[in-house]
Design an enzyme around this catalytic site. Sequence first.
Site, PDB file in Angstrom:
ATOM      1  CG  HIS A 126      -1.809   1.901   1.388  1.00  0.00           C
ATOM      2  ND1 HIS A 126      -2.253   1.849   0.748  1.00  0.00           N
ATOM      3  CD2 HIS A 126      -1.194   2.817   2.118  1.00  0.00           C
ATOM      4  CE1 HIS A 126      -3.027   3.627   1.392  1.00  0.00           C
ATOM      5  NE2 HIS A 126      -2.288   3.542   2.019  1.00  0.00           N
ATOM      6  NE  ARG A 132     -10.825  -3.545  -5.547  1.00  0.00           N
ATOM      7  CZ  ARG A 132      -9.767  -4.048  -5.607  1.00  0.00           C
ATOM      8  NH1 ARG A 132      -8.919  -4.623  -5.998  1.00  0.00           N
ATOM      9  NH2 ARG A 132      -9.011  -2.745  -4.990  1.00  0.00           N
ATOM     10  CG  ASP A 144      -4.032 -10.188  -3.210  1.00  0.00           C
ATOM     11  OD1 ASP A 144      -2.725 -10.155  -2.889  1.00  0.00           O
ATOM     12  OD2 ASP A 144      -5.453 -10.258  -3.296  1.00  0.00           O
ATOM     13  CB  CYS A 166      -5.925  -3.540 -12.629  1.00  0.00           C
ATOM     14  SG  CYS A 166      -6.725  -5.045 -11.721  1.00  0.00           S
TER      15      CYS A 166
END
Length: 575
Positions: free
Chosen positions: A191, A334, A459, A506
Amino acid sequence: MTTMLKGIAASSGVAVAKAYLLVQPDLSFETKTIADTANEEARLDAALATSQSELQLIKDKAVTTLGEEAASVFDAHMMVLADPDMTAQIKAVINDKKVNAESALKEVTDMFIGIFEGMTDNAYMQERAADIKDVTKRVLAHLLGVKLPSPALIDEEVIIVAEDLTPSDTAQLDKKFVKAFVTNIGGRTSHSAIMARTLEIPAVLGTNNITELVSEGQLLAVSGLTGEVILDPSTEQQSEFHKAGEAYAAQKAEWAALKDAETVTADGRHYELAANIGTPKDVEGVNDNGAEAIGLYRTEFLYMDAQDFPTEDDQYEAYKAVLEGMNGKPVVVRTMDIGGDKTLPYFDLPKEMNPFLGWRALRISLSTAGDGMFRTQLRALLRASVHGQLRIMFPMVALVTEFRAAKKIYDEEKAKLIAEGVPVADGIEVGIMIEIPAAAMLADQFAKEVDFFSIGTNDLIQYTMAADRMNEQVSYLYQPYNPSILRLINNVIKAAHAEGKWAGMCGEMAGDQTAVPLLMGMGLDEFSMSATSVLQTRSLMKRLDSKKMEELSSKALSECATMEEVIALVEEYTK
């Protein structure tokens, strides 16, 4: 003496400035018996007043960076400080037990925290417990005479040094004063890194122990280009860093000239360059950097920045603002991706051994507990669809049946709105994020039912390689260019194209200058990245030949066994 550290170059740029340590101070104290209770009351009043003034300043700054609603959390903190009952109880303990203000403060606030945390069926009261904890730290720091870091109050040029930065930390950073940040942990996909690139602040992460080596006010030189951090740089080193910064600024100026240019390769092939956003305010950066679309709108920040579930109207206004801000360009939204490291103070998530593999994202949306939230969000999106070109995607999909269940709820809410006479746009595309290896392997079956794929590499890589991207001990396994990852990505793209559907990406890999040539060769249709990476990527694509990149990717997929072999091949084909 000059010391050099090497970390992960997470956000480009160069800075030389004094260190600002964003570390929690030692707030331990001894309980003391005192005779002068009036003096202790005065100390308490002074600490409360100073804390109140600080929080007002922090709130004022947060309003400009976060918006009025998100900054309202500081109102709750100030209400705690101004609570006459709590103050009276603290003073009563000072006088009755003849103890110092620190001890009385801790005794009373611990009592309130225990009461509120015990109300497990009342999310509002549990949230008040968190407010009291935060406020207690601030007041205690002033009583002890120690500095409590407040990023929003920084008013000189500094380089932030921290263990890690939370979303609330980064939201308080003012680019005018914060010239870079360096952390002990994290990587290019954390992040902190993503926020640094969004804010265009140079960042070096994963240095392991910089907080132990640096002192407040120490001069640092930081390169987000090379990952180098120099403690106490010499005059010559400072000069070198300043020159590197000037060269990077000149390079950015060259890229800026491409803002309104098409993303076309040397042989005339077009690719769509899109940007990722977290809030409606980010749309300005998307347009300033010449992105052709928004490839990922992370709607969970609407939930994380609120004090309760955002209403349908609140969400509608946010989605409308983004769609209108893009002036008809595509926007991929999303649905909420809560869970993992993204929690809500007003929604109880279970304590799990492996939260990133647990109850999160679409799994929550399809549950009884999440059904109302999900339907509210879909209604808001469908209402907003008339204001632009909306695309919707579901995150964390592992099974075809999960997509079908989500699509069924979408269709139900759409039918209800139409029956109510509410306008809804025609032709809204509905797709999924491919971030679980199971979905990537079954892409051919998903492609028959979805309108598009968006590959979430952050991920996908960690799940495929079984390597936590925040764990420095296994960071060597987090390999975007590993042939196994490339084969999964290629499988997804080919499956989409076989059914006449488009495939985007993305994850941060979409803007990675080593990965881009490979992805071009595989035929990826949309590259969505931090807005600040768009122009650099456009510049790279314009000088590459798509046919040659097809040769590159074919060779990498069929002949390479290691990440190092892939990197060498990319260098050979793009030099």
